[in-house]
Write a protein that holds these residues in place. Structure first.
Motif, short mmCIF file in Angstrom:
data_model
loop_
_atom_site.label_atom_id
_atom_site.label_comp_id
_atom_site.label_asym_id
_atom_site.label_seq_id
_atom_site.Cartn_x
_atom_site.Cartn_y
_atom_site.Cartn_z
N LEU A 95 37.12 39.28 40.73
CA LEU A 95 37.10 38.99 42.17
C LEU A 95 38.45 39.30 42.82
O LEU A 95 38.50 39.84 43.93
CB LEU A 95 36.73 37.52 42.41
N GLU A 96 39.55 38.98 42.13
CA GLU A 96 40.87 39.29 42.67
C GLU A 96 41.08 40.79 42.78
O GLU A 96 41.63 41.28 43.77
CB GLU A 96 41.96 38.67 41.79
N MET A 97 40.61 41.54 41.78
CA MET A 97 40.75 42.99 41.83
C MET A 97 39.93 43.58 42.97
O MET A 97 40.41 44.46 43.69
CB MET A 97 40.32 43.61 40.49
N GLN A 98 38.72 43.07 43.19
CA GLN A 98 37.89 43.55 44.29
C GLN A 98 38.55 43.24 45.63
O GLN A 98 38.54 44.06 46.54
CB GLN A 98 36.50 42.92 44.23
N ALA A 99 39.12 42.05 45.76
CA ALA A 99 39.78 41.68 47.01
C ALA A 99 40.99 42.58 47.27
O ALA A 99 41.21 43.02 48.40
CB ALA A 99 40.21 40.22 46.97
N ASN A 100 41.78 42.87 46.23
CA ASN A 100 42.93 43.75 46.39
C ASN A 100 42.51 45.16 46.76
O ASN A 100 43.16 45.84 47.56
CB ASN A 100 43.78 43.77 45.12
N GLU A 101 41.42 45.64 46.17
CA GLU A 101 40.93 46.98 46.48
C GLU A 101 40.50 47.09 47.94
O GLU A 101 40.79 48.07 48.61
CB GLU A 101 39.78 47.36 45.55
#
Length: 141
Positions: A85-91
């Motif tokens: 989820l953090e990676m998706q938010a950063n992307e």
């Protein structure tokens, strides 16, 4: 002269408290004996349970190991899901350029409110730490 022979509410309350006190005094020794008998029974049961099988102990250890393994698996899955989820938010933050956002509010401080509710411009002598500040915002596309 005739006096009232009935009891008041306070009189009934006093009589009730006296009756309860007598009942408690009479029943206290019986309750203590019952408590002593319960303690004796519990001690006897504990001594009988002290002779449990080693297989019961092994069963408890195996269940504890299974539970800890399951908790580790849940923790691993949860932390991997949070990382995703953090990676998706950063992307999404990194892929959306700031220029593509068209709706903006530009705000400026206009002044402060005086004791009469009027807006007064801010000067160098104005202490804004304890006053209401008036903002003017403009919507731009």
């Amino acid at each position: 002269m005739s006096g009232n022979k009935g009891l008041s509410v306070m009189g009934y309350a006093i009589v009730l408290v006296i009756i309860l006190a007598v009942v408690m005094i009479i029943s206290a020794p019986m309750m203590v004996d019952e408590y002593k008998n319960d303690n004796k029974q519990q001690k006897a049961e504990e001594q009988n349970n002290g002779n449990y099988n080693r297989s019961d102990d092994r069963y408890v250890e195996e269940n504890f190991i299974n539970i800890t393994d399951e908790m580790r698996n849940i923790e691993t899955r949860l932390s991997s899901r949070i990382d995703e989820l953090e990676m998706q938010a950063n992307e999404t933050v990194n892929t959306v350029p700031a220029e593509s956002i068209s709706d903006k509010y530009i705000c400026e401080i206009e002044g402060v409110k005086n004791e009469y509710g009027n807006t007064v411009p801010i000067t160098e002598d104005t202490d804004i730490s304890a006053q209401k500040i008036v903002f003017v915002c403009e919507y731009r596309r």
